[in-house]
Scaffold this active site. Structure first.
Site, short mmCIF file in Angstrom:
data_model
loop_
_atom_site.label_atom_id
_atom_site.label_comp_id
_atom_site.label_asym_id
_atom_site.label_seq_id
_atom_site.Cartn_x
_atom_site.Cartn_y
_atom_site.Cartn_z
N GLN A 76 1.01 -1.19 -0.26
CA GLN A 76 0.01 -0.09 0.07
C GLN A 76 0.90 1.25 0.20
O GLN A 76 0.16 2.24 0.04
CB GLN A 76 -0.96 0.34 0.98
CG GLN A 76 -2.19 -0.53 0.84
CD GLN A 76 -3.03 -0.29 -0.51
OE1 GLN A 76 -2.76 0.61 -0.74
NE2 GLN A 76 -3.50 -1.55 -0.88
N SER A 77 2.21 1.21 -0.37
CA SER A 77 2.90 2.06 -0.73
C SER A 77 2.57 3.48 -1.23
O SER A 77 2.28 3.11 -2.58
CB SER A 77 4.15 1.73 -0.99
OG SER A 77 5.21 3.13 -1.78
N ASN A 78 1.83 4.92 -0.55
CA ASN A 78 1.73 5.98 -1.26
C ASN A 78 2.57 6.18 -2.33
O ASN A 78 2.87 6.21 -3.18
CB ASN A 78 0.86 6.76 -0.66
CG ASN A 78 0.33 6.74 0.34
OD1 ASN A 78 -0.73 6.49 -0.75
ND2 ASN A 78 0.36 6.57 1.39
#
Ligand SMILES: *Cc1c(COP(=O)(O)O)cnc(C)c1O
Length: 346
Positions: A76-78
């Protein structure tokens, strides 16, 4: 402002991000004033702080003739999502290394990575060091295939990336002067790797203003987060060729990190609802909600009562959808107020 060594930049933002007051929120929690700097509106692929870092990281990659961006983080890394997006904008490919084995549900950032056609590698390993070595391994593989890879560490936190936040500080100072904004006591930002706070601290050192920088760590313990931020601050200063002066001119708190990184906290979920319901603005469960929970608690407990705060929104809103169930369940008070009969599950 003192002059520093120039770094290559690719323009990715559409201009300055808005800065505006949050009067209803400030009143609800007991602050004299609260302003927000909207880096959730940086303009590409749902925005966020990583685009400011990527302006310089991409600039560096292009100046070196690279054709492939390699980065990583959690699924879920932006930062990974925005790297995948800007790679496409620059006509490049992105390879993303994610920690762990099972990326879980394809939602939020991971869904967006897939839309951008990024190549996804699950490393089966955890921790930034393990990820960095996995990325370097991939880079060697890419070179064998005749590619020119550019490796970006987790969170885009290198001196080159963090410089984006030194420039962001100057942008905010210019806005404050131009709009005649009254001074603030605290500038608040979430702390992951610490690059954003390090960049802002260097900005403050180059063009001082009487405001306390406060970072709310959402990952490391306060002492570790502070040490990491200091390390990033020092390497940025040496990259820019700036010496002397005070380092570590910021407060790092970890009381609002919740159960652990990436897992929403109850206070954070309340912060999401409070800002949504007083101002119609969304924060994300992993970073900004936890920092905002800190602001709310310090104001309500009296430590910050009557203070003036600038809350720096760093983005991350696509992750909201990965916590839909928790967020929806927490909104029960709506049901109590409605005239509809309660459902069986209550
Ligand atoms: C990455 C990130 C941060 C933290 O930035 P660092 O420079 O790693 O400290 C804060 N907020 C959001 C939404 C992020 O994606």
């Amino acid at each position: 402002m003192r002059s520093v060594k120039p770094l290559s930049r690719v323009s990715l933002l559409w201009g300055e991000t808005p800065v505006h007051p949050l009067p209803r929120f400030a009143e609800a929690v007991g602050l004299k004033s609260c302003w927000i700097k909207r880096d959730d509106l940086t303009g590409i692929a749902f925005g966020g702080n990583k685009l400011r870092k990527l302006e310089y990281l991409l600039g560096d990659a292009l100046s070196k003739g690279c054709d492939l961006l390699i980065t990583g983080g959690s699924p879920q890394s932006n930062h990974a999502r925005l790297t995948a997006a800007v790679a496409r904008k620059a006509g490049m490919d992105a390879w993303l290394c994610f920690s762990g084995k099972d990326p879980g549900e394809v939602q939020g950032n991971l869904l967006l990575d897939k839309l951008f056609g990024a190549t996804i590698h699950m490393t089966g390993r955890y921790g930034s060091e393990a990820l960095l070595s996995a990325m370097e391994e991939l880079a060697r593989e890419a070179e064998k295939q005749g590619r020119k890879p550019y490796v970006i560490p987790v969170g885009g936190s290198t001196p080159i990336g963090d410089y984006g936040y030194t420039r962001a500080w100057e942008e905010w100072r210019r806005q404050a002067d131009r709009l005649g904004l009254s001074p603030v006591d605290y500038l608040v930002v979430p702390v992951g790797t610490g690059g954003t706070l390090a960049g802002l601290a260097v900005g403050k050192r180059l063009s001082p203003a009487p405001v306390r920088l406060v970072g709310f760590s959402v990952w490391l313990k306060a002492s570790e987060a502070r040490a990491e931020t200091l390390r990033l601050e020092r390497s940025l200063l040496s990259t820019l060729g700036v010496g002397g002066g005070e380092e570590g001119d910021y407060l790092v708190l970890d009381e609002y990190a919740g159960p652990k990184y990436g897992v929403p906290s109850r206070e954070g979920m309340e912060a999401i609802r409070l800002l949504a319901r007083t101002e119609g603005i969304l924060v994300d469960p992993v970073y900004t909600a936890k920092a905002l929970a800190g602001v709310i608690d310090l104001a309500r407990r009296g430590e910050w009562r009557g203070k003036r705060v600038l809350f720096w929104h760093t983005g991350g809103t696509p992750a909201l959808f990965t916590h839909a169930k928790t967020l929806a369940d927490g909104g029960k008070e709506n049901e109590h107020r409605s005239d509809r009969p309660r459902s069986e599950k209550g």
